[in-house]
Motif scaffolding. Structure first.
Motif, PDB file in Angstrom:
ATOM      1  N   LEU A  30     -75.015 -49.661  -1.749  1.00 30.26           N
ATOM      2  CA  LEU A  30     -76.359 -49.554  -2.331  1.00 30.26           C
ATOM      3  C   LEU A  30     -76.296 -49.287  -3.826  1.00 30.26           C
ATOM      4  CD1 LEU A  30     -78.534 -47.581   0.253  1.00 30.26           C
ATOM      5  CD2 LEU A  30     -78.911 -49.891  -0.612  1.00 30.26           C
ATOM      6  N   PHE A  31     -75.412 -48.386  -4.242  1.00 37.41           N
ATOM      7  CA  PHE A  31     -75.283 -48.075  -5.666  1.00 37.41           C
ATOM      8  C   PHE A  31     -74.834 -49.314  -6.456  1.00 37.41           C
ATOM      9  CE2 PHE A  31     -75.532 -43.496  -4.855  1.00 37.41           C
ATOM     10  CZ  PHE A  31     -76.207 -43.084  -5.990  1.00 37.41           C
ATOM     11  N   LEU A  32     -73.909 -50.071  -5.905  1.00 37.55           N
ATOM     12  CA  LEU A  32     -73.433 -51.261  -6.604  1.00 37.55           C
ATOM     13  C   LEU A  32     -74.535 -52.311  -6.733  1.00 37.55           C
ATOM     14  CD1 LEU A  32     -69.845 -51.667  -5.099  1.00 37.55           C
ATOM     15  CD2 LEU A  32     -70.479 -50.847  -7.372  1.00 37.55           C
ATOM     16  N   ILE A  33     -75.312 -52.501  -5.681  1.00 42.08           N
ATOM     17  CA  ILE A  33     -76.389 -53.490  -5.734  1.00 42.08           C
ATOM     18  C   ILE A  33     -77.493 -53.032  -6.677  1.00 42.08           C
ATOM     19  CG2 ILE A  33     -78.224 -54.567  -4.363  1.00 42.08           C
ATOM     20  CD1 ILE A  33     -76.273 -54.793  -2.077  1.00 42.08           C
ATOM     21  N   LEU A  34     -77.838 -51.738  -6.635  1.00 46.94           N
ATOM     22  CA  LEU A  34     -78.848 -51.221  -7.568  1.00 46.94           C
ATOM     23  C   LEU A  34     -78.374 -51.364  -9.008  1.00 46.94           C
ATOM     24  CD1 LEU A  34     -80.067 -47.982  -5.728  1.00 46.94           C
ATOM     25  CD2 LEU A  34     -81.321 -50.125  -6.046  1.00 46.94           C
ATOM     26  N   LEU A  35     -77.092 -51.108  -9.229  1.00 44.36           N
ATOM     27  CA  LEU A  35     -76.544 -51.279 -10.572  1.00 44.36           C
ATOM     28  C   LEU A  35     -76.631 -52.734 -11.013  1.00 44.36           C
ATOM     29  CD1 LEU A  35     -74.998 -49.949 -12.941  1.00 44.36           C
ATOM     30  CD2 LEU A  35     -72.890 -50.570 -11.763  1.00 44.36           C
ATOM     31  N   ASP A  36     -76.344 -53.644 -10.104  1.00 44.89           N
ATOM     32  CA  ASP A  36     -76.424 -55.068 -10.413  1.00 44.89           C
ATOM     33  C   ASP A  36     -77.846 -55.475 -10.779  1.00 44.89           C
ATOM     34  OD1 ASP A  36     -75.539 -57.630 -10.750  1.00 44.89           O
ATOM     35  OD2 ASP A  36     -75.628 -58.151  -8.629  1.00 44.89           O
ATOM     36  N   LEU A  94     -67.735 -42.587   7.545  1.00 45.14           N
ATOM     37  CA  LEU A  94     -67.369 -43.828   6.863  1.00 45.14           C
ATOM     38  C   LEU A  94     -68.566 -44.756   6.722  1.00 45.14           C
ATOM     39  CD1 LEU A  94     -63.908 -44.481   8.573  1.00 45.14           C
ATOM     40  CD2 LEU A  94     -64.352 -43.530   6.302  1.00 45.14           C
ATOM     41  N   LEU A  95     -69.455 -44.764   7.717  1.00 43.12           N
ATOM     42  CA  LEU A  95     -70.665 -45.582   7.618  1.00 43.12           C
ATOM     43  C   LEU A  95     -71.532 -45.119   6.456  1.00 43.12           C
ATOM     44  CD1 LEU A  95     -72.620 -47.725   8.723  1.00 43.12           C
ATOM     45  CD2 LEU A  95     -73.534 -45.979  10.268  1.00 43.12           C
ATOM     46  N   VAL A  96     -71.686 -43.813   6.304  1.00 46.70           N
ATOM     47  CA  VAL A  96     -72.473 -43.274   5.192  1.00 46.70           C
ATOM     48  C   VAL A  96     -71.837 -43.644   3.861  1.00 46.70           C
ATOM     49  CG1 VAL A  96     -73.257 -41.150   4.080  1.00 46.70           C
ATOM     50  CG2 VAL A  96     -73.425 -41.383   6.554  1.00 46.70           C
ATOM     51  N   VAL A  97     -70.515 -43.521   3.765  1.00 42.78           N
ATOM     52  CA  VAL A  97     -69.817 -43.864   2.517  1.00 42.78           C
ATOM     53  C   VAL A  97     -70.020 -45.338   2.177  1.00 42.78           C
ATOM     54  CG1 VAL A  97     -67.560 -44.063   1.425  1.00 42.78           C
ATOM     55  CG2 VAL A  97     -68.113 -42.038   2.771  1.00 42.78           C
ATOM     56  N   ILE A  98     -69.854 -46.221   3.155  1.00 43.43           N
ATOM     57  CA  ILE A  98     -69.992 -47.659   2.918  1.00 43.43           C
ATOM     58  C   ILE A  98     -71.401 -48.006   2.467  1.00 43.43           C
ATOM     59  CG2 ILE A  98     -69.979 -49.913   4.062  1.00 43.43           C
ATOM     60  CD1 ILE A  98     -67.748 -48.813   5.871  1.00 43.43           C
ATOM     61  N   VAL A  99     -72.402 -47.468   3.158  1.00 47.34           N
ATOM     62  CA  VAL A  99     -73.794 -47.775   2.817  1.00 47.34           C
ATOM     63  C   VAL A  99     -74.139 -47.261   1.424  1.00 47.34           C
ATOM     64  CG1 VAL A  99     -76.194 -47.309   3.422  1.00 47.34           C
ATOM     65  CG2 VAL A  99     -74.559 -47.901   5.211  1.00 47.34           C
ATOM     66  N   PHE A 103     -75.235 -57.221   0.841  1.00 53.21           N
ATOM     67  CA  PHE A 103     -75.216 -55.832   1.297  1.00 53.21           C
ATOM     68  C   PHE A 103     -74.951 -55.755   2.799  1.00 53.21           C
ATOM     69  CE2 PHE A 103     -77.782 -52.491   3.332  1.00 53.21           C
ATOM     70  CZ  PHE A 103     -77.126 -51.368   2.855  1.00 53.21           C
ATOM     71  N   LEU A 104     -75.666 -56.552   3.569  1.00 45.00           N
ATOM     72  CA  LEU A 104     -75.483 -56.541   5.025  1.00 45.00           C
ATOM     73  C   LEU A 104     -74.085 -57.013   5.418  1.00 45.00           C
ATOM     74  CD1 LEU A 104     -78.957 -57.984   6.128  1.00 45.00           C
ATOM     75  CD2 LEU A 104     -78.203 -55.592   6.137  1.00 45.00           C
ATOM     76  N   VAL A 145     -71.279 -56.774   3.595  1.00 49.25           N
ATOM     77  CA  VAL A 145     -70.300 -55.744   3.240  1.00 49.25           C
ATOM     78  C   VAL A 145     -70.348 -54.598   4.246  1.00 49.25           C
ATOM     79  CG1 VAL A 145     -69.708 -54.008   1.509  1.00 49.25           C
ATOM     80  CG2 VAL A 145     -70.263 -56.328   0.791  1.00 49.25           C
ATOM     81  N   VAL A 146     -71.553 -54.176   4.612  1.00 51.80           N
ATOM     82  CA  VAL A 146     -71.689 -53.093   5.584  1.00 51.80           C
ATOM     83  C   VAL A 146     -71.075 -53.499   6.922  1.00 51.80           C
ATOM     84  CG1 VAL A 146     -73.327 -51.732   6.925  1.00 51.80           C
ATOM     85  CG2 VAL A 146     -73.692 -52.058   4.480  1.00 51.80           C
ATOM     86  N   TRP A 147     -71.351 -54.722   7.358  1.00 52.72           N
ATOM     87  CA  TRP A 147     -70.808 -55.178   8.640  1.00 52.72           C
ATOM     88  C   TRP A 147     -69.281 -55.226   8.607  1.00 52.72           C
ATOM     89  CZ3 TRP A 147     -68.095 -59.819   9.662  1.00 52.72           C
ATOM     90  CH2 TRP A 147     -67.800 -60.019  11.014  1.00 52.72           C
ATOM     91  N   LEU A 148     -68.708 -55.782   7.549  1.00 51.91           N
ATOM     92  CA  LEU A 148     -67.249 -55.865   7.454  1.00 51.91           C
ATOM     93  C   LEU A 148     -66.623 -54.474   7.396  1.00 51.91           C
ATOM     94  CD1 LEU A 148     -66.741 -58.828   4.939  1.00 51.91           C
ATOM     95  CD2 LEU A 148     -66.168 -58.793   7.379  1.00 51.91           C
ATOM     96  N   GLY A 149     -67.209 -53.602   6.575  1.00 51.56           N
ATOM     97  CA  GLY A 149     -66.654 -52.259   6.439  1.00 51.56           C
ATOM     98  C   GLY A 149     -66.708 -51.481   7.736  1.00 51.56           C
ATOM     99  N   VAL A 150     -67.851 -51.531   8.414  1.00 51.94           N
ATOM    100  CA  VAL A 150     -68.000 -50.801   9.670  1.00 51.94           C
ATOM    101  C   VAL A 150     -67.084 -51.391  10.744  1.00 51.94           C
ATOM    102  CG1 VAL A 150     -69.597 -50.256  11.535  1.00 51.94           C
ATOM    103  CG2 VAL A 150     -70.339 -50.052   9.158  1.00 51.94           C
ATOM    104  N   THR A 151     -66.934 -52.705  10.765  1.00 55.35           N
ATOM    105  CA  THR A 151     -66.066 -53.338  11.758  1.00 55.35           C
ATOM    106  C   THR A 151     -64.613 -52.913  11.574  1.00 55.35           C
ATOM    107  OG1 THR A 151     -67.534 -55.269  11.917  1.00 55.35           O
ATOM    108  CG2 THR A 151     -65.261 -55.550  12.671  1.00 55.35           C
TER     109      THR A 151
END
Length: 336
Positions: free
Chosen positions: A315-321, A306-311, A13-14, A16-22
């Motif tokens: 989160l939804f994908l990890i919760l689904l997993d 975009l930060l809100v969208v990425i987070v 999660f961290l 993906v967030v870092w790559l997306g925000v970067t």
């Protein structure tokens, strides 16, 4: 579920967030043009800004937004600000904080998209199941609707919205042409205020539900047809179980798994999923301010959206997993 597995999910999660925000930090800044100079130039053309945008004003505003520093220093300062939940000021609504801009638009998008997504999911899933399980003549009748459902699903949201506006807002004037509430008024927490909001949201919601429900129906029908040939379905029939129990317990339950995955993805993209629909209906949601932020290169506002969208999506994908084994006992998380 092991602690190691959870730690891996959190680490992913961290990452993906870092790559997306970067990526979202550098891409707008690599585009040609200066956002401050362009915005001040637009204000000057509209007569809202008096003076020459090149006469020191650009440098002053660039310093206020930290754009006068090297790219690497902007990047480090951005992460420092994010860690302190300081997302900066909006360029277009200066000196309003971008969090206030998003807080004003977010309830409209969440209300519209959440309602439309859930209604589309329920209607589409039920319709797709009935296309396979409906008795006798109803099944043949529903089979004839399959091409129509596929055609509606292939229509872009915004294009269907334009058609709905032309028919039900312009030609027959049953619904408003656009907006979230009556022009010149503010939304009120009352029965009349709720009716006004629902009336303005009906056409954009209808365009979203009609297109999305067709997709859910097609996928659900296809998955049930595939599941029909599985060994456990054949065995349950051979054991003499009632047809309705075989259908709902063994076919629908397993066919729902891909549907739930797509639903999680759809909910994750709720923040930005209706951008063009909101623009067409002049709806006061995230999609409208996202378009404005892109048009004038409002970097602080664009970055926060975009930060809100990425987070949210991550989160939804990890919760689904994590909850997938609850939905399907055949799936197991790795253990120590």
């Amino acid at each position: 579920m092991s602690v190691t597995y959870l730690l891996k999910r959190v680490g992913l999660f961290l990452l993906v967030v870092w790559l997306g925000v970067t990526i979202n930090f550098f891409l707008p800044r690599l585009a040609p043009g200066d956002p401050i100079q362009e915005y001040l130039g637009q204000l000057a053309q509209q007569g809202m800004f008096v003076g020459d945008p090149s006469a020191g004003f650009v440098e002053e505003y660039r310093a206020k937004f930290g754009l006068d520093k090297p790219m690497w220093q902007q990047y480090i300062n951005y992460w420092i600000d994010v860690s302190q939940f300081n997302f900066g000021l909006s360029v277009t609504d200066y000196p309003v904080e971008v969090t206030r801009v998003i807080r004003a638009a977010l309830p409209w998008t969440l209300g519209l998209l959440t309602t439309a997504t859930i209604i589309g999911f329920v209607l589409g899933t039920l319709f797709g199941a009935l296309m396979v399980a409906a008795p006798g003549p109803w099944k043949r009748l529903l089979a004839w609707t399959t091409p129509f459902v596929m055609i509606v699903h292939s229509i872009p949201y915004f294009l269907l919205g334009i058609v709905l506006i032309a028919l039900f807002a312009f030609t027959w004037a049953v619904f408003p042409l656009g907006g979230g509430y009556t022009l010149g008024e503010s939304p009120e927490f009352s029965l009349d205020g709720l009716f006004t909001i629902v009336k303005h949201a009906f056409l954009p919601a209808l365009s979203l539900v009609a297109v999305a429900a067709g997709g859910w129906a097609i996928v659900m029908r296809s998955m049930i047809v595939i599941v029909q040939g599985e060994d456990y379905v054949q065995m349950s029939r051979a054991m003499g179980l009632k047809p309705w129990r075989v259908f709902y317990t063994y076919q629908v339950r397993n066919a729902l798994l891909p549907q739930i995955t797509f639903l999680a993805l759809s909910l994750g993209f709720i923040v930005s999923g209706s951008a063009l629909v909101e623009v067409v209906f002049v709806y006061p949601g995230i999609g409208t301010i996202l378009l404005d932020a892109i048009t004038v290169k409002d970097l602080p506002l664009l970055q926060l959206i975009l930060l809100v969208v990425i987070v949210v999506v991550t989160l939804f994908l990890i919760l689904l997993d994590i909850i997938y084994p609850i939905l399907d006992p055949r799936i197991r998380h790795e253990t120590d």
